[in-house]
Design an enzyme around this catalytic site. Structure first.
Site, PDB file in Angstrom:
ATOM      1  N   CYS A 173       0.834  -1.209   0.000  1.00 63.54           N
ATOM      2  CA  CYS A 173       0.000   0.000   0.000  1.00 63.54           C
ATOM      3  C   CYS A 173       0.865   1.253   0.000  1.00 63.54           C
ATOM      4  CB  CYS A 173      -0.966  -0.022   1.171  1.00 63.54           C
ATOM      5  SG  CYS A 173      -0.246  -0.516   2.743  1.00 63.54           S
TER       6      CYS A 173
HETATM    7  N1  LIG Z   1      -4.779  -4.738   4.880  1.00 66.82           N
HETATM    8  C1  LIG Z   1      -4.123  -4.045   3.952  1.00 66.82           C
HETATM    9  O1  LIG Z   1      -4.266  -2.799   3.817  1.00 66.82           O
HETATM   10  C2  LIG Z   1      -3.198  -4.729   3.029  1.00 66.82           C
HETATM   11  C3  LIG Z   1      -2.834  -6.059   3.161  1.00 66.82           C
HETATM   12  N2  LIG Z   1      -2.006  -6.637   2.232  1.00 66.82           N
HETATM   13  C4  LIG Z   1      -1.476  -7.985   2.358  1.00 66.82           C
HETATM   14  O2  LIG Z   1      -2.486  -8.935   2.120  1.00 66.82           O
HETATM   15  C5  LIG Z   1      -2.231 -10.083   2.895  1.00 66.82           C
HETATM   16  C6  LIG Z   1      -3.461 -10.336   3.732  1.00 66.82           C
HETATM   17  O3  LIG Z   1      -3.611  -9.209   4.592  1.00 66.82           O
HETATM   18  P1  LIG Z   1      -4.950  -8.882   5.342  1.00 66.82           P
HETATM   19  O4  LIG Z   1      -6.116  -9.248   4.494  1.00 66.82           O
HETATM   20  O5  LIG Z   1      -4.819  -7.497   5.827  1.00 66.82           O
HETATM   21  O6  LIG Z   1      -4.811  -9.908   6.574  1.00 66.82           O
HETATM   22  P2  LIG Z   1      -5.938 -10.515   7.509  1.00 66.82           P
HETATM   23  O7  LIG Z   1      -5.237 -10.898   8.756  1.00 66.82           O
HETATM   24  O8  LIG Z   1      -7.084  -9.599   7.582  1.00 66.82           O
HETATM   25  O9  LIG Z   1      -6.390 -11.817   6.704  1.00 66.82           O
HETATM   26  C7  LIG Z   1      -5.539 -12.906   6.444  1.00 66.82           C
HETATM   27  C8  LIG Z   1      -6.409 -14.099   6.118  1.00 66.82           C
HETATM   28  O10 LIG Z   1      -5.550 -15.217   5.802  1.00 66.82           O
HETATM   29  C9  LIG Z   1      -6.054 -16.357   6.504  1.00 66.82           C
HETATM   30  N3  LIG Z   1      -4.930 -17.272   6.734  1.00 66.82           N
HETATM   31  C10 LIG Z   1      -3.884 -17.115   7.571  1.00 66.82           C
HETATM   32  N4  LIG Z   1      -3.038 -18.160   7.473  1.00 66.82           N
HETATM   33  C11 LIG Z   1      -3.575 -19.008   6.559  1.00 66.82           C
HETATM   34  C12 LIG Z   1      -3.192 -20.269   6.017  1.00 66.82           C
HETATM   35  N5  LIG Z   1      -2.060 -20.868   6.411  1.00 66.82           N
HETATM   36  N6  LIG Z   1      -3.987 -20.830   5.070  1.00 66.82           N
HETATM   37  C13 LIG Z   1      -5.132 -20.241   4.664  1.00 66.82           C
HETATM   38  N7  LIG Z   1      -5.558 -19.056   5.148  1.00 66.82           N
HETATM   39  C14 LIG Z   1      -4.791 -18.446   6.080  1.00 66.82           C
HETATM   40  C15 LIG Z   1      -6.612 -15.796   7.779  1.00 66.82           C
HETATM   41  O11 LIG Z   1      -7.516 -16.691   8.349  1.00 66.82           O
HETATM   42  P3  LIG Z   1      -7.747 -16.645   9.940  1.00 66.82           P
HETATM   43  O12 LIG Z   1      -8.206 -15.266  10.273  1.00 66.82           O
HETATM   44  O13 LIG Z   1      -8.793 -17.642  10.172  1.00 66.82           O
HETATM   45  O14 LIG Z   1      -6.468 -16.980  10.562  1.00 66.82           O
HETATM   46  C16 LIG Z   1      -7.284 -14.514   7.285  1.00 66.82           C
HETATM   47  O15 LIG Z   1      -8.584 -14.758   6.813  1.00 66.82           O
HETATM   48  C17 LIG Z   1      -0.996  -9.810   3.776  1.00 66.82           C
HETATM   49  O16 LIG Z   1       0.106 -10.449   3.224  1.00 66.82           O
HETATM   50  C18 LIG Z   1      -0.874  -8.297   3.714  1.00 66.82           C
HETATM   51  O17 LIG Z   1       0.491  -7.901   3.797  1.00 66.82           O
HETATM   52  C19 LIG Z   1      -1.642  -5.930   1.140  1.00 66.82           C
HETATM   53  C20 LIG Z   1      -1.965  -4.622   0.967  1.00 66.82           C
HETATM   54  C21 LIG Z   1      -2.683  -3.903   1.968  1.00 66.82           C
HETATM   55  C1  LIG Z   2      -1.100   0.103   9.286  1.00 66.51           C
HETATM   56  C2  LIG Z   2      -0.199  -1.073   9.001  1.00 66.51           C
HETATM   57  O1  LIG Z   2       0.243  -1.769   9.893  1.00 66.51           O
HETATM   58  N1  LIG Z   2       0.091  -1.301   7.748  1.00 66.51           N
HETATM   59  C3  LIG Z   2       0.934  -2.379   7.307  1.00 66.51           C
HETATM   60  C4  LIG Z   2       1.084  -2.314   5.828  1.00 66.51           C
HETATM   61  C5  LIG Z   2      -0.052  -2.960   5.139  1.00 66.51           C
HETATM   62  C6  LIG Z   2       0.232  -4.422   4.803  1.00 66.51           C
HETATM   63  O2  LIG Z   2       0.566  -5.267   5.587  1.00 66.51           O
HETATM   64  O3  LIG Z   2       0.084  -4.761   3.602  1.00 66.51           O
HETATM   65  P1  LIG Z   2       1.062  -4.786   2.406  1.00 66.51           P
HETATM   66  O4  LIG Z   2       2.458  -4.983   2.840  1.00 66.51           O
HETATM   67  O5  LIG Z   2       0.729  -5.954   1.651  1.00 66.51           O
HETATM   68  O6  LIG Z   2       0.828  -3.508   1.768  1.00 66.51           O
HETATM   69  C7  LIG Z   2       2.333  -2.289   7.863  1.00 66.51           C
HETATM   70  O7  LIG Z   2       2.853  -1.195   7.980  1.00 66.51           O
HETATM   71  O8  LIG Z   2       2.937  -3.352   8.058  1.00 66.51           O
END
Ligand SMILES: NC(=O)C1=CN([C@@H]2O[C@H](COP(=O)(O)OP(=O)(O)OC[C@H]3O[C@@H](n4cnc5c(N)ncnc54)[C@H](OP(=O)(O)O)[C@@H]3O)[C@@H](O)[C@H]2O)C=CC1
Ligand SMILES: CC(=O)N[C@@H](CCC(=O)OP(=O)(O)O)C(=O)O
Length: 321
Positions: free
Chosen positions: A121
């Site tokens: 992000c």
């Molecule tokens: N939130 C954001 O703004 C952003 C996030 N990302 C990236 O996207 C990815 C997901 O992030 P985010 O959605 O925020 O994370 P969350 O913690 O909200 O969701 C992660 C999901 O993955 C599931 N999970 C964890 N381990 C496993 C596994 N071994 N097998 C199958 N499912 C699994 C979890 O299930 P459960 O809860 O049941 O453990 C949960 O539903 C991360 O790598 C993050 O860096 C990227 C850009 C921005």
């Molecule tokens: C507020 C906050 O904690 N933000 C996360 C970044 C978002 C994330 O984990 O997602 P991507 O790496 O996939 O972008 C962090 O700084 O680690």
């Protein structure tokens, strides 16, 4: 009639996965497949699903994303295309970087790739502001850059959302001050910087929305430019872009982070004072939109060659300027 492409979202119940699902649910050009919730972490069930579908979106923590990528690789020629939302493959040269606006050729590279890594992000905004300046020779590759940023708490996934909702997290917090934030490698690589930037992120007590701010002393650049000239260069670079817009920095020198929530848009502003020789470049976007799920849907459209709506069906911008 051509078969409707099938997609599995591995981690569909997480913050990013849910928002991707919402963006794709009403799209008639794609069919979503799911695993029963109690089997969603079962490697066998995920491998079987991977064999059936055309594309898998990984919305998982880094280690689980690497595990899923290995499962897909074990399928050989039957492996689906992968789109990884995690940090695991972002600087891996065998994966395409899923920032379609990176260069004019990037959409074609994403469309042709077997594996695409969705950008982080924070780097999304910073790269889009820095790279054109380096490419134009205005900024040296070793220019000392600092990126200051703020994110809503959804950026930290389910655990951070729970902490904010339980009121156990601070109203505002800087972090990453150990200078090893996980986004630094991609930020440096795709901005074409040879000197490691300093990155100072913060998280605050609101759900969604992001600002990246890059202060510049203009007399330290390679070429003498005014804030207006930087704005004109960036505006020319993103002219015609569907999602990235350069907007005049009018008003009172303030900007809030939530105005683009629910959309896949990203706005760039160049605040500055030519007489002082100083500027601050600011990108505003939704950390879950262009910063994550919106970008993922934009990439999915390119990878499958289908029309998509990368914004939420009903975008709910939070605040007007
Ligand atoms: N939130 C954001 O703004 C952003 C996030 N990302 C990236 O996207 C990815 C997901 O992030 P985010 O959605 O925020 O994370 P969350 O913690 O909200 O969701 C992660 C999901 O993955 C599931 N999970 C964890 N381990 C496993 C596994 N071994 N097998 C199958 N499912 C699994 C979890 O299930 P459960 O809860 O049941 O453990 C949960 O539903 C991360 O790598 C993050 O860096 C990227 C850009 C921005
Ligand atoms: C507020 C906050 O904690 N933000 C996360 C970044 C978002 C994330 O984990 O997602 P991507 O790496 O996939 O972008 C962090 O700084 O680690």
């Amino acid at each position: 009639m051509a078969k409707t492409p099938t997609v599995f979202i591995d981690g569909e119940a997480g913050t990013t996965g849910l928002q991707i699902r919402e963006r794709l649910a009403a799209n008639p050009h794609v069919a979503l497949r799911s695993i029963a919730p109690d089997r969603r972490k079962d490697a066998g069930a995920r491998r079987e699903m991977m064999e059936e579908v055309d594309l898998v979106i990984l919305c998982l923590p880094d280690d689980a994303a690497k595990e899923s990528a290995a499962l897909a690789a074990s399928l050989g020629a039957k492996a689906p295309k992968l789109l990884d939302a995690s940090t695991a493959h972002r600087v891996d040269p065998t994966w395409a970087y899923g920032l379609a606006e990176l260069t004019p050729d990037q959409p074609a590279a994403i469309a042709a790739a077997q594996n695409v890594s969705n950008p982080g992000c924070y780097p999304t905004g910073a790269i889009l502001m820095l790279r054109p300046l380096v490419e134009a020779g205005i900024m040296a590759a070793d220019h000392p850059i600092t990126v200051n940023a703020v994110s809503g708490y959804t950026g930290g996934g389910k655990s951070m959302v729970a902490a904010y909702e339980a009121r156990t997290a601070p109203d505002f917090e800087m972090y990453g001050l150990g200078l090893h934030h996980k986004h630094l490698p991609e930020l440096q690589k795709y901005s074409l910087l040879s000197r490691r930037p300093i990155f100072v992120p913060a998280v605050a007590d609101y759900a969604q929305g992001m600002l990246d701010a890059i202060p510049l002393h203009l007399d330290m650049l390679e070429k003498r430019v005014t804030p207006a000239e930087i704005e004109a260069l960036l505006a020319a670079r993103y002219a015609g872009s569907e999602y990235v817009r350069v907007v005049p920095a009018e008003g009172n020198g303030k900007i809030e982070p939530q105005a683009l929530n629910g959309t896949n848009g990203l706005e760039i502003r160049v605040f500055g004072d030519a007489a002082l020789g100083q500027a601050v470049l600011v990108a505003r976007f939704d950390n879950l939109g262009k910063g994550a799920s919106g970008a993922a849907v934009q990439n999915l459209g390119l990878m499958l060659g289908i029309p998509v709506n990368a914004s939420l069906p009903v975008a709910t911008p939070h605040a007007a300027e």
